[in-house]
Structure formats: structure tokens, C-alpha cells
Scaffold this motif. Sequence first.
Motif, PDB file in Angstrom:
ATOM      1  N   ARG A 134       5.349 -52.285 -27.685  1.00 35.45           N
ATOM      2  CA  ARG A 134       5.522 -51.991 -26.258  1.00 35.45           C
ATOM      3  C   ARG A 134       4.617 -52.845 -25.373  1.00 35.45           C
ATOM      4  O   ARG A 134       4.604 -52.681 -24.152  1.00 35.45           O
ATOM      5  CB  ARG A 134       5.251 -50.499 -25.996  1.00 35.45           C
ATOM      6  CG  ARG A 134       6.270 -49.578 -26.632  1.00 35.45           C
ATOM      7  CD  ARG A 134       5.825 -48.131 -26.605  1.00 35.45           C
ATOM      8  NE  ARG A 134       6.863 -47.229 -27.088  1.00 35.45           N
ATOM      9  CZ  ARG A 134       7.141 -47.015 -28.353  1.00 35.45           C
ATOM     10  NH1 ARG A 134       6.447 -47.650 -29.296  1.00 35.45           N
ATOM     11  NH2 ARG A 134       8.091 -46.190 -28.717  1.00 35.45           N
ATOM     12  N   GLY A 135       3.845 -53.728 -25.995  1.00 31.23           N
ATOM     13  CA  GLY A 135       2.952 -54.593 -25.230  1.00 31.23           C
ATOM     14  C   GLY A 135       1.785 -53.852 -24.613  1.00 31.23           C
ATOM     15  O   GLY A 135       1.216 -54.302 -23.613  1.00 31.23           O
ATOM     16  N   LEU A 136       1.399 -52.716 -25.206  1.00 34.36           N
ATOM     17  CA  LEU A 136       0.347 -51.882 -24.641  1.00 34.36           C
ATOM     18  C   LEU A 136      -0.975 -51.953 -25.404  1.00 34.36           C
ATOM     19  O   LEU A 136      -1.949 -51.334 -25.001  1.00 34.36           O
ATOM     20  CB  LEU A 136       0.805 -50.413 -24.596  1.00 34.36           C
ATOM     21  CG  LEU A 136       1.916 -50.068 -23.603  1.00 34.36           C
ATOM     22  CD1 LEU A 136       2.383 -48.628 -23.809  1.00 34.36           C
ATOM     23  CD2 LEU A 136       1.443 -50.276 -22.171  1.00 34.36           C
ATOM     24  N   MET A 137      -1.008 -52.704 -26.508  1.00 32.18           N
ATOM     25  CA  MET A 137      -2.214 -52.731 -27.327  1.00 32.18           C
ATOM     26  C   MET A 137      -3.350 -53.453 -26.587  1.00 32.18           C
ATOM     27  O   MET A 137      -3.194 -54.601 -26.171  1.00 32.18           O
ATOM     28  CB  MET A 137      -1.933 -53.444 -28.653  1.00 32.18           C
ATOM     29  CG  MET A 137      -3.030 -53.259 -29.681  1.00 32.18           C
ATOM     30  SD  MET A 137      -3.171 -51.521 -30.189  1.00 32.18           S
ATOM     31  CE  MET A 137      -4.649 -51.593 -31.176  1.00 32.18           C
ATOM     32  N   PRO A 138      -4.490 -52.793 -26.389  1.00 36.69           N
ATOM     33  CA  PRO A 138      -5.617 -53.460 -25.730  1.00 36.69           C
ATOM     34  C   PRO A 138      -6.062 -54.689 -26.516  1.00 36.69           C
ATOM     35  O   PRO A 138      -5.987 -54.716 -27.743  1.00 36.69           O
ATOM     36  CB  PRO A 138      -6.706 -52.378 -25.733  1.00 36.69           C
ATOM     37  CG  PRO A 138      -5.965 -51.082 -25.832  1.00 36.69           C
ATOM     38  CD  PRO A 138      -4.789 -51.382 -26.716  1.00 36.69           C
ATOM     39  N   ASN A 139      -6.545 -55.692 -25.776  1.00 36.35           N
ATOM     40  CA  ASN A 139      -6.926 -56.954 -26.412  1.00 36.35           C
ATOM     41  C   ASN A 139      -8.098 -57.568 -25.642  1.00 36.35           C
ATOM     42  O   ASN A 139      -8.023 -57.694 -24.416  1.00 36.35           O
ATOM     43  CB  ASN A 139      -5.726 -57.910 -26.403  1.00 36.35           C
ATOM     44  CG  ASN A 139      -5.962 -59.162 -27.228  1.00 36.35           C
ATOM     45  OD1 ASN A 139      -6.993 -59.804 -27.103  1.00 36.35           O
ATOM     46  ND2 ASN A 139      -4.991 -59.525 -28.044  1.00 36.35           N
ATOM     47  N   PRO A 140      -9.162 -57.961 -26.320  1.00 34.58           N
ATOM     48  CA  PRO A 140     -10.305 -58.576 -25.619  1.00 34.58           C
ATOM     49  C   PRO A 140      -9.907 -59.811 -24.818  1.00 34.58           C
ATOM     50  O   PRO A 140     -10.489 -60.093 -23.771  1.00 34.58           O
ATOM     51  CB  PRO A 140     -11.255 -58.944 -26.766  1.00 34.58           C
ATOM     52  CG  PRO A 140     -10.871 -58.047 -27.896  1.00 34.58           C
ATOM     53  CD  PRO A 140      -9.388 -57.852 -27.774  1.00 34.58           C
ATOM     54  N   LYS A 141      -8.902 -60.569 -25.296  1.00 33.48           N
ATOM     55  CA  LYS A 141      -8.492 -61.801 -24.624  1.00 33.48           C
ATOM     56  C   LYS A 141      -7.877 -61.544 -23.255  1.00 33.48           C
ATOM     57  O   LYS A 141      -7.875 -62.419 -22.394  1.00 33.48           O
ATOM     58  CB  LYS A 141      -7.501 -62.574 -25.503  1.00 33.48           C
ATOM     59  CG  LYS A 141      -8.115 -63.122 -26.782  1.00 33.48           C
ATOM     60  CD  LYS A 141      -7.095 -63.906 -27.584  1.00 33.48           C
ATOM     61  CE  LYS A 141      -7.716 -64.476 -28.852  1.00 33.48           C
ATOM     62  NZ  LYS A 141      -6.724 -65.228 -29.665  1.00 33.48           N
ATOM     63  N   THR A 142      -7.338 -60.333 -23.071  1.00 32.77           N
ATOM     64  CA  THR A 142      -6.728 -60.015 -21.773  1.00 32.77           C
ATOM     65  C   THR A 142      -7.632 -59.120 -20.929  1.00 32.77           C
ATOM     66  O   THR A 142      -7.234 -58.656 -19.865  1.00 32.77           O
ATOM     67  CB  THR A 142      -5.369 -59.317 -21.967  1.00 32.77           C
ATOM     68  OG1 THR A 142      -5.554 -58.081 -22.681  1.00 32.77           O
ATOM     69  CG2 THR A 142      -4.414 -60.195 -22.744  1.00 32.77           C
TER      70      THR A 142
END
Length: 234
Positions: A134-142
Motif C-alpha cells: 500500500r506504499g505505507l511502510m515507513p522508510n528513513p530515506k523518505t
Amino acid sequence: MSKLTKNQKIALAKIEPGKVYKLSEAAALLKDITFTKFDASVDVDVRLGVDPRKANQMVRGVVTLPHGTGKQTRVLVLCTPDKENEAKEAGADYVGLDEYIDKIKAGWTDVDVIITTPSVMGKVGALGRILGPRGLMPNPKTGTVTMEVGKAVQEVKAGKIDFKVDKFGIVHSSVGKVSFEPEKIVDNAKEFLGTILKLKPSAAKGTYILSIYLSTTMSPGLQIDPKSIDNKYD
């Protein structure tokens, strides 16, 4: 093949066949070819000359649109109690940890962005199968895995978006609403497209920007001249 509606015929009649539009022309024309009763999103689709299957040709980034997205972004902050007030004061819609992790495991994903802290990524990582697609996974790069949760919430609410090229080599994003003045659509689109240009992988050879299309939720797409994303050409 379904028949065209009256409004679809009107919209198509206003588009010159085969024409490649300046960004400013297309932004102005969108209002004339959109007939939705709701405030439709303005979308940009960019086809890139990259091979997304190769790690050194992946295009991914974040951009803050100068005029925002025009929509209310629902933000969930998953954090420990010591960060809850910071998140709430910054405007997060939902704040907590275990109760929301349980809700997500049960199928709840009614948010647009999830922000978390590094210390709880162990728990959040277990939700990858649900959040990832769903494109909801948190990511340090974003910037969605951070100790500065208040700042991250404010940036998202102000119009910060993240994007990633898909498996077909296309980057897609909304850059406003059809109710925006054309100048604001142009500003947002240029900020988005300019960021994509800066992210050109060194491994990508040949033409980088293959095509750009601007459309609203239910309008025909308008092809954009890549030169018009630079102020000196527009």
C-alpha cells in the motif's frame, strides 16, 4: 467499446491531436476538459529511460510541493509515549503504538502516511506485508523514520510527498487539485519534475525523460514538452 459521453466528446474536441503542450498551456486547459462534480486531483505521469529492475537505476525521492497537494493528508504516528505530545501538537491525526499495530494487523489502513521512530521499527517491520503493497511502510530515506516526528508531521501536512519509479519505468504523483490556479499547478509540477531530473541515475544511459503527461482524475492526458519544465523555456 463503450460510447463517449457528451462531456468526453467536449473534452476531446478541445485537445489538438498530436500536440505536445507547454506545461503552462496544459495546466490552463485542464479546467476546460474536466467535468467531475468533485475537486479532481491533478496527476503527473513521467516515463523514464531507466531499468527499475537494476538497483543502480532506481529513482526514488521526496519533494515538498510549494502549494501543497490540496488534500487532507491523514497521518499516523507510531511512537512511544514520550513522543506522543510532540506528534499531536504537530497535527498528527492518529498517535499511538500497540493499539494501532493491532488495528493494522486486523486490516485497518485508513491513513495516507505513517511516521515512526527508529526505536519501534522492530514492531512496525512486522507489518511489512500489509503496509508495503500500500506504499505505507515507513522508510528513513523518505523521512518517515525519524526522532523528529513533529517536524516530519508538519512537512507531510505542508505538502511533502515521496515517489518511486514503478516496474514499468513510470513515476506517478498528484501535484494539486483542478481548483488550483494554473500557476500553482505549474509551480508544483515543476518542483516535482525538477526533483526527478536531479535524481537521474549515473547508470542510466540515453534519454532520461521519455514522456510527461498531465491529467486530472477523469480527464484525457495531455502530453507535455519536457523543455517547458525549465523556466527559461516557458
